[in-house]
Design a protein around this motif. Structure first.
Motif, PDB file in Angstrom:
ATOM      1  N   ARG A 103      27.911 -67.027  -4.054  1.00  0.00           N
ATOM      2  CA  ARG A 103      26.819 -68.290  -3.416  1.00  0.00           C
ATOM      3  C   ARG A 103      27.016 -68.302  -2.200  1.00  0.00           C
ATOM      4  O   ARG A 103      25.415 -68.397  -1.452  1.00  0.00           O
ATOM      5  N   TYR A 104      27.582 -68.538  -1.824  1.00  0.00           N
ATOM      6  CA  TYR A 104      27.702 -68.718   0.093  1.00  0.00           C
ATOM      7  C   TYR A 104      27.111 -67.353   0.687  1.00  0.00           C
ATOM      8  O   TYR A 104      26.066 -67.358   1.405  1.00  0.00           O
ATOM      9  N   ASN A 105      27.619 -66.436   0.055  1.00  0.00           N
ATOM     10  CA  ASN A 105      27.806 -64.506   0.797  1.00  0.00           C
ATOM     11  C   ASN A 105      25.478 -64.585   0.891  1.00  0.00           C
ATOM     12  O   ASN A 105      24.741 -64.130   2.079  1.00  0.00           O
ATOM     13  N   SER A 106      25.001 -64.925  -0.506  1.00  0.00           N
ATOM     14  CA  SER A 106      23.915 -65.290  -1.167  1.00  0.00           C
ATOM     15  C   SER A 106      22.437 -66.609  -0.223  1.00  0.00           C
ATOM     16  O   SER A 106      21.633 -65.649   0.398  1.00  0.00           O
ATOM     17  N   VAL A 107      23.480 -67.356  -0.052  1.00  0.00           N
ATOM     18  CA  VAL A 107      23.183 -68.093   1.076  1.00  0.00           C
ATOM     19  C   VAL A 107      22.749 -67.578   2.491  1.00  0.00           C
ATOM     20  O   VAL A 107      21.408 -67.750   2.877  1.00  0.00           O
ATOM     21  N   ILE A 108      24.022 -67.016   2.910  1.00  0.00           N
ATOM     22  CA  ILE A 108      23.658 -66.146   4.040  1.00  0.00           C
ATOM     23  C   ILE A 108      22.689 -65.708   4.639  1.00  0.00           C
ATOM     24  O   ILE A 108      21.706 -65.650   5.174  1.00  0.00           O
ATOM     25  N   GLU A 109      22.684 -64.345   2.880  1.00  0.00           N
ATOM     26  CA  GLU A 109      21.564 -63.827   3.422  1.00  0.00           C
ATOM     27  C   GLU A 109      20.130 -63.924   2.595  1.00  0.00           C
ATOM     28  O   GLU A 109      18.960 -63.597   4.155  1.00  0.00           O
ATOM     29  N   ASP A 110      20.240 -65.053   2.770  1.00  0.00           N
ATOM     30  CA  ASP A 110      18.159 -66.408   2.209  1.00  0.00           C
ATOM     31  C   ASP A 110      18.354 -66.664   4.121  1.00  0.00           C
ATOM     32  O   ASP A 110      16.736 -66.207   4.126  1.00  0.00           O
ATOM     33  N   LYS A 111      19.089 -66.470   3.687  1.00  0.00           N
ATOM     34  CA  LYS A 111      19.055 -67.357   5.720  1.00  0.00           C
ATOM     35  C   LYS A 111      18.770 -66.718   6.933  1.00  0.00           C
ATOM     36  O   LYS A 111      17.736 -66.455   7.490  1.00  0.00           O
ATOM     37  N   LEU A 112      19.585 -65.222   6.615  1.00  0.00           N
ATOM     38  CA  LEU A 112      19.124 -64.144   7.349  1.00  0.00           C
ATOM     39  C   LEU A 112      17.446 -63.838   7.491  1.00  0.00           C
ATOM     40  O   LEU A 112      16.883 -63.541   8.102  1.00  0.00           O
ATOM     41  N   ASP A 113      16.846 -63.614   6.120  1.00  0.00           N
ATOM     42  CA  ASP A 113      15.948 -63.062   5.657  1.00  0.00           C
ATOM     43  C   ASP A 113      15.156 -64.329   5.938  1.00  0.00           C
ATOM     44  O   ASP A 113      13.190 -63.095   6.943  1.00  0.00           O
TER      45      ASP A 113
END
Length: 199
Positions: A103-113
């Motif tokens: 989930r943390y990685n998913s949040v990081i990816e969203d923030k990177l996007d």
């Protein structure tokens, strides 16, 4: 391949274990610390966060069950459970990551996007401003050219007017000179006439 799969264990986050056992997340952390004080080792990631296996979940379940029995303290229950599960202490075979990390990685990816989108918009804005600056520079150059031409035209007219004034002054000077010559000539004629006629 099946042997390898048998060695890999699923890791749960404290929150997931708490949900399974219907207790508070802090309770799981408290129990884990208690097990560690009596010699049990849990899997930890590079940041020191614990991950729990299915066997660890069974240990927590046993602890909850035993602590409710009369005459048994939490510490004594933890010791007896650790003695049973001691050989199940964490090993290098635990290689999976908790769902919370996913989930943390998913949040990081969203923030990177979001950051990439903001960066792209900023690049578009910079490009737009660059075009605007180029347009303004072109306009200024045209105005400078127009001003230069206007000044040249003004200077030319000024020079022409000054030349015209000089010409007029020369003409006036010539006229005055002619008048002076004519006056002298007339004076001279009068003087001659006066001598002839005795006047």
């Amino acid at each position: 391949m099946s042997e390898l799969q048998g060695t890999v264990q699923r890791l749960y986050s404290p929150g997931e274990v708490a949900l399974q056992l219907k207790v508070e997340r802090q309770t799981i952390t408290k129990y884990a610390r208690l097990f560690e004080t009596v010699g049990f080792t849990f899997h930890k990631d590079e940041k020191g966060n614990r991950g729990y296996t299915d066997i660890n979940v069974m240990m927590f379940r046993d602890l909850i069950s035993q602590k409710s029995k009369p005459g048994i303290t939490l510490e004594s229950a933890a010791k007896s459970i650790v003695s049973i599960y001691k050989d199940k202490s964490v090993t290098d075979t635990v290689t999976t990551f908790p769902v919370e990390i996913e989930r943390y990685n998913s949040v990081i990816e969203d923030k990177l996007d979001m950051l990439m989108l903001a960066f792209q918009k900023q690049q578009e804005l910079i490009e737009s401003q660059h075009k605007m600056i180029q347009s303004l520079q072109s306009e200024i150059q045209q105005q400078n050219h127009y001003i230069d031409n206007s000044l040249k035209e003004r200077d030319k007219k000024l020079l022409e007017n000054m030349n015209l004034l000089q010409e007029q002054k020369k003409e006036q000077s010539e006229v005055i000179k002619q008048l002076a010559i004519t006056k002298e000539s007339e004076k001279s004629k009068r003087s001659i006439l006066a001598r002839w006629f005795g006047k």
